[in-house]
Motif scaffolding. Structure first.
Motif, PDB file in Angstrom:
ATOM      1  N   ILE A 325      42.838  47.444  41.898  1.00 42.45           N
ATOM      2  CA  ILE A 325      42.117  47.764  40.664  1.00 42.45           C
ATOM      3  C   ILE A 325      42.688  49.070  40.115  1.00 42.45           C
ATOM      4  N   LYS A 326      42.910  49.134  38.819  1.00 43.96           N
ATOM      5  CA  LYS A 326      43.459  50.340  38.224  1.00 43.96           C
ATOM      6  C   LYS A 326      42.364  51.410  38.114  1.00 43.96           C
ATOM      7  N   ARG A 327      42.285  52.255  39.085  1.00 45.96           N
ATOM      8  CA  ARG A 327      41.369  53.391  39.219  1.00 45.96           C
ATOM      9  C   ARG A 327      39.900  53.015  39.041  1.00 45.96           C
ATOM     10  N   PRO A 328      39.324  52.356  40.020  1.00 44.87           N
ATOM     11  CA  PRO A 328      37.884  52.111  39.993  1.00 44.87           C
ATOM     12  C   PRO A 328      37.135  53.415  40.275  1.00 44.87           C
ATOM     13  N   ILE A 329      35.992  53.615  39.634  1.00 42.62           N
ATOM     14  CA  ILE A 329      35.239  54.858  39.789  1.00 42.62           C
ATOM     15  C   ILE A 329      33.903  54.611  40.491  1.00 42.62           C
ATOM     16  N   ASP A 330      32.985  53.957  39.825  1.00 43.00           N
ATOM     17  CA  ASP A 330      31.664  53.720  40.401  1.00 43.00           C
ATOM     18  C   ASP A 330      31.584  52.300  40.949  1.00 43.00           C
ATOM     19  N   ILE A 331      30.644  52.079  41.867  1.00 44.27           N
ATOM     20  CA  ILE A 331      30.450  50.754  42.443  1.00 44.27           C
ATOM     21  C   ILE A 331      28.981  50.594  42.805  1.00 44.27           C
ATOM     22  N   MET A 332      28.423  49.417  42.601  1.00 41.81           N
ATOM     23  CA  MET A 332      27.009  49.180  42.839  1.00 41.81           C
ATOM     24  C   MET A 332      26.774  47.701  43.094  1.00 41.81           C
ATOM     25  N   ILE A 333      25.586  47.383  43.603  1.00 44.92           N
ATOM     26  CA  ILE A 333      25.143  46.002  43.692  1.00 44.92           C
ATOM     27  C   ILE A 333      24.343  45.703  42.432  1.00 44.92           C
ATOM     28  N   GLY A 334      24.766  44.686  41.696  1.00 46.52           N
ATOM     29  CA  GLY A 334      24.126  44.369  40.439  1.00 46.52           C
ATOM     30  C   GLY A 334      22.859  43.554  40.611  1.00 46.52           C
ATOM     31  N   PRO A 335      22.153  43.295  39.528  1.00 49.17           N
ATOM     32  CA  PRO A 335      20.922  42.512  39.596  1.00 49.17           C
ATOM     33  C   PRO A 335      21.148  41.064  40.007  1.00 49.17           C
ATOM     34  N   ASP A 336      22.402  40.603  39.960  1.00 50.08           N
ATOM     35  CA  ASP A 336      22.734  39.243  40.390  1.00 50.08           C
ATOM     36  C   ASP A 336      23.169  39.185  41.852  1.00 50.08           C
ATOM     37  N   GLY A 337      23.154  40.317  42.555  1.00 42.57           N
ATOM     38  CA  GLY A 337      23.556  40.355  43.955  1.00 42.57           C
ATOM     39  C   GLY A 337      25.044  40.509  44.175  1.00 42.57           C
ATOM     40  N   ASN A 338      25.835  40.569  43.115  1.00 39.82           N
ATOM     41  CA  ASN A 338      27.274  40.753  43.236  1.00 39.82           C
ATOM     42  C   ASN A 338      27.627  42.236  43.174  1.00 39.82           C
ATOM     43  N   VAL A 339      28.865  42.541  43.547  1.00 38.37           N
ATOM     44  CA  VAL A 339      29.381  43.901  43.472  1.00 38.37           C
ATOM     45  C   VAL A 339      29.944  44.130  42.075  1.00 38.37           C
ATOM     46  N   TRP A 340      29.513  45.219  41.439  1.00 37.29           N
ATOM     47  CA  TRP A 340      30.011  45.594  40.111  1.00 37.29           C
ATOM     48  C   TRP A 340      30.666  46.965  40.192  1.00 37.29           C
ATOM     49  N   PHE A 341      31.674  47.193  39.358  1.00 36.08           N
ATOM     50  CA  PHE A 341      32.370  48.477  39.392  1.00 36.08           C
ATOM     51  C   PHE A 341      32.883  48.819  38.006  1.00 36.08           C
ATOM     52  N   THR A 342      33.161  50.099  37.797  1.00 33.72           N
ATOM     53  CA  THR A 342      33.812  50.552  36.578  1.00 33.72           C
ATOM     54  C   THR A 342      35.293  50.775  36.850  1.00 33.72           C
ATOM     55  N   ASN A 343      36.118  50.451  35.887  1.00 36.04           N
ATOM     56  CA  ASN A 343      37.565  50.600  35.957  1.00 36.04           C
ATOM     57  C   ASN A 343      37.961  51.478  34.774  1.00 36.04           C
ATOM     58  N   ASP A 344      38.120  52.794  35.019  1.00 35.30           N
ATOM     59  CA  ASP A 344      38.260  53.671  33.861  1.00 35.30           C
ATOM     60  C   ASP A 344      39.620  53.579  33.188  1.00 35.30           C
ATOM     61  N   LEU A 345      40.716  53.546  33.951  1.00 38.05           N
ATOM     62  CA  LEU A 345      42.029  53.427  33.313  1.00 38.05           C
ATOM     63  C   LEU A 345      42.239  52.041  32.712  1.00 38.05           C
ATOM     64  N   GLY A 346      41.618  51.026  33.282  1.00 40.80           N
ATOM     65  CA  GLY A 346      41.726  49.684  32.741  1.00 40.80           C
ATOM     66  C   GLY A 346      40.723  49.382  31.656  1.00 40.80           C
ATOM     67  N   ALA A 347      39.803  50.344  31.367  1.00 44.98           N
ATOM     68  CA  ALA A 347      38.780  50.166  30.328  1.00 44.98           C
ATOM     69  C   ALA A 347      38.054  48.838  30.500  1.00 44.98           C
ATOM     70  N   ALA A 348      37.482  48.656  31.693  1.00 47.87           N
ATOM     71  CA  ALA A 348      36.838  47.386  31.993  1.00 47.87           C
ATOM     72  C   ALA A 348      35.670  47.610  32.939  1.00 47.87           C
ATOM     73  N   ILE A 349      34.742  46.652  32.924  1.00 51.48           N
ATOM     74  CA  ILE A 349      33.683  46.566  33.912  1.00 51.48           C
ATOM     75  C   ILE A 349      33.995  45.353  34.781  1.00 51.48           C
ATOM     76  N   GLY A 350      33.993  45.549  36.087  1.00 46.78           N
ATOM     77  CA  GLY A 350      34.413  44.483  36.985  1.00 46.78           C
ATOM     78  C   GLY A 350      33.261  43.923  37.799  1.00 46.78           C
ATOM     79  N   ARG A 351      33.423  42.677  38.215  1.00 42.73           N
ATOM     80  CA  ARG A 351      32.447  42.000  39.065  1.00 42.73           C
ATOM     81  C   ARG A 351      33.174  41.294  40.194  1.00 42.73           C
ATOM     82  N   ILE A 352      32.733  41.531  41.428  1.00 47.40           N
ATOM     83  CA  ILE A 352      33.230  40.798  42.590  1.00 47.40           C
ATOM     84  C   ILE A 352      32.151  39.809  42.949  1.00 47.40           C
TER      85      ILE A 352
END
Length: 357
Positions: A325-352
């Motif tokens: 991932i291009k520089r992930p910053i924050d990571i959390m468990i979302g309301p759907d039970g999946n892993v969510w993260f911010t990708n600041d250099l990629g300007a994206a919100i990610g979901r695992i």
């Protein structure tokens, strides 16, 4: 009181007061370093990633972890630099975009809404749900805090100092955040929903905040420390290392243990654990620059490693899965039970995604 011995005792110390998505695949390796030992699986809660796991019923027996799928939802502007995020009162994920003065919102199926901030806001960084059911955010370069409702109504709270990094909703009905003075000295501040601010000077530079199971505020001290701050501002300091190492972020795990990311002057980096009794153990990880971390429902630890563009999944047996991932910053468990993260250099919100959808 401040405990500088790091042994868990006060020791008589003095008081101080649009949605484009891309899919990637993970690679898995097995480490021979000390395995992370969790004798009790922490249950799951939808949390912003710096909190204590909550309660949920789970079947008996070992957890079954499915193969994940990684999806990234591109933000409308390529240089927005999303930083920290939280689950909002509306069941969506809210996040701060620091370079475009924007607060963003994304649903679990990837629909993005943005709320543009005006003056005096400069660089929003962290965002949390306040006790008033609105979202509060800090600003790294302007002496203000912000409050935004789920409808997008924004209120400015003048503080007189920058709220540089982390922010949490405290157990006392107030919000707590970190701040640095112009000379680099640090403090933790408390603000009520009415805007009354109290500053508590810290021994060094506090960075990441979390509310502990003991209803105290816990923080990392960048220069080799973990801090416990009571609601009245009394501070106790725990020192993991003998040298001047760095402690980055923390999360509570099984049996009230504190898990944290660290790096040392000799270029070692990894995950440390502090027990409720104040003793420390460490798991070095190669090719790692860990920062934010969160447990999922299977007692698996997820860690952002922005310095080398990875998310690292650390299993109970010490197995490591790395996601590019291009520089992930924050990571959390979302309301759907999946892993969510911010990708600041990629300007994206990610979901695992573990649901197979």
């Amino acid at each position: 009181a401040v405990d500088t011995a790091g042994d868990g005792n006060d020791g008589g110390a003095a008081e101080i007061g649009v949605t484009d998505s891309t899919v990637a695949h993970a690679t898995t390796t097995t480490t021979t370093t000390a395995a992370f030992t969790a004798t009790t699986r922490p249950p799951f809660v939808a949390d912003r990633g710096f909190g204590v796991p909550g309660d949920v019923d789970e079947p008996d027996g070992p957890p079954v972890v499915p193969d994940p799928k990684l999806t990234q939802f591109k933000l409308p502007r390529p240089n927005s630099y999303p930083e920290f995020m939280t689950t909002g009162p509306d069941g969506a994920i809210w996040f701060a975009e620091q370079t475009t003065r924007t607060i963003g919102r994304i649903t679990t199926d990837g629909v993005i809404t943005e709320f543009q901030l005006g003056d005096p806001f400069s660089t929003p960084v962290d965002i949390v749900v306040g006790p008033d059911n609105a979202l509060w955010f800090n600003d790294a370069n302007a002496p203000v805090l912000g409050r935004i409702t789920v409808d997008g109504d924004v209120t400015v709270i003048e503080t007189g100092h920058r709220a540089y990094y982390s922010m949490v909703a405290g157990p006392d009905g107030a919000l707590w955040y970190t701040t640095y003075d112009a000379d680099g000295s640090g403090a933790i501040a408390r603000v009520t929903t009415a805007g009354a601010v109290t500053l508590y000077p810290m021994p060094s530079r506090p960075r990441s905040l979390v509310v502990g199971p003991d209803n105290n505020i816990w923080a990392t001290d960048v220069l080799n420390g973990i801090l416990r701050i009571s609601p009245n501002g009394a501070v106790k300091r725990f020192t993991p290392f003998e040298d001047q190492s760095y402690v980055h972020s923390l999360v509570f795990g099984p049996q009230n243990t504190v898990w944290f990311t660290y790096s040392t002057p000799n270029s070692e980096a990894g995950v440390g654990v502090m027990t409720a009794g104040g003793s420390f153990s460490f798991t070095p990880i190669e090719n790692f620059a860990g920062d934010a971390l969160v447990f999922d429902r299977h007692s698996t630890l997820w860690i952002t490693s922005p310095g080398n563009n990875q998310i690292v999944r650390l299993g109970q047996e010490g197995d490591i899965t790395r996601f590019a991932i291009k520089r992930p910053i924050d990571i959390m468990i979302g309301p759907d039970g999946n892993v969510w993260f911010t990708n600041d250099l990629g300007a994206a919100i990610g979901r695992i995604d573990f649901t197979g959808s």
